[in-house]
Write a protein that holds these residues in place. Structure first.
Motif, mmCIF file in Angstrom:
data_model
loop_
_atom_site.group_PDB
_atom_site.id
_atom_site.type_symbol
_atom_site.label_atom_id
_atom_site.label_comp_id
_atom_site.label_asym_id
_atom_site.label_seq_id
_atom_site.Cartn_x
_atom_site.Cartn_y
_atom_site.Cartn_z
ATOM 1 N N ILE A 33 0.841 -1.194 0.000
ATOM 2 C CA ILE A 33 0.000 0.000 0.000
ATOM 3 C C ILE A 33 0.878 1.247 0.000
ATOM 4 O O ILE A 33 2.055 1.190 0.347
ATOM 5 N N ASN A 38 -4.163 8.815 2.656
ATOM 6 C CA ASN A 38 -5.156 8.468 1.632
ATOM 7 C C ASN A 38 -5.156 6.969 1.362
ATOM 8 O O ASN A 38 -6.218 6.354 1.231
ATOM 9 N N ALA A 39 -3.985 6.370 1.274
ATOM 10 C CA ALA A 39 -3.887 4.925 1.062
ATOM 11 C C ALA A 39 -4.435 4.168 2.273
ATOM 12 O O ALA A 39 -5.143 3.169 2.114
ATOM 13 N N ASN A 41 -6.745 5.202 4.296
ATOM 14 C CA ASN A 41 -8.197 5.337 4.216
ATOM 15 C C ASN A 41 -8.782 4.315 3.245
ATOM 16 O O ASN A 41 -9.819 3.714 3.525
ATOM 17 N N ASP A 42 -8.114 4.095 2.129
ATOM 18 C CA ASP A 42 -8.570 3.087 1.174
ATOM 19 C C ASP A 42 -8.581 1.703 1.807
ATOM 20 O O ASP A 42 -9.514 0.926 1.607
ATOM 21 N N TYR A 45 -11.485 1.280 4.092
ATOM 22 C CA TYR A 45 -12.728 1.125 3.331
ATOM 23 C C TYR A 45 -12.953 -0.331 2.919
ATOM 24 O O TYR A 45 -14.062 -0.820 2.914
ATOM 25 N N PHE A 48 -9.124 -4.723 -0.154
ATOM 26 C CA PHE A 48 -7.695 -4.889 -0.442
ATOM 27 C C PHE A 48 -7.045 -6.003 0.371
ATOM 28 O O PHE A 48 -5.856 -5.978 0.580
ATOM 29 N N VAL A 53 -15.364 -4.448 0.799
ATOM 30 C CA VAL A 53 -15.956 -3.108 0.847
ATOM 31 C C VAL A 53 -17.300 -3.209 1.585
ATOM 32 O O VAL A 53 -18.071 -4.140 1.365
#
Length: 60
Positions: A33, A38-39, A41-42, A45, A48, A53
């Motif tokens: 990652i 920001n990464a 946060n992804d 979510y 990954f 999700v």
């Protein structure tokens, strides 16, 4: 509900934090990652690694 536990004793800097996040939340991927919020946060979510999700989980 899935519980994902991050061990704060395993890191003392941001590099170690992201290493711990990868080991608990994204293991099994053939890429790393990004090293930024920001990464992260992804990853929170989902989609990954260990949770999908919109899957509900507890991060400790």
């Amino acid at each position: 509900m899935r519980i994902i536990e991050i061990n704060g004793n395993k890191f003392s800097n941001m590099k170690g934090f992201y290493r711990e996040i990868e080991s608990k939340m994204t293991f099994g991927l053939n890429w790393k990652i990004g090293r930024n919020l920001n990464a992260f946060n992804d990853v929170l979510y989902g989609g990954f690694g260990v949770h999908d999700v919109d899957e509900k989980y507890i991060l400790k």
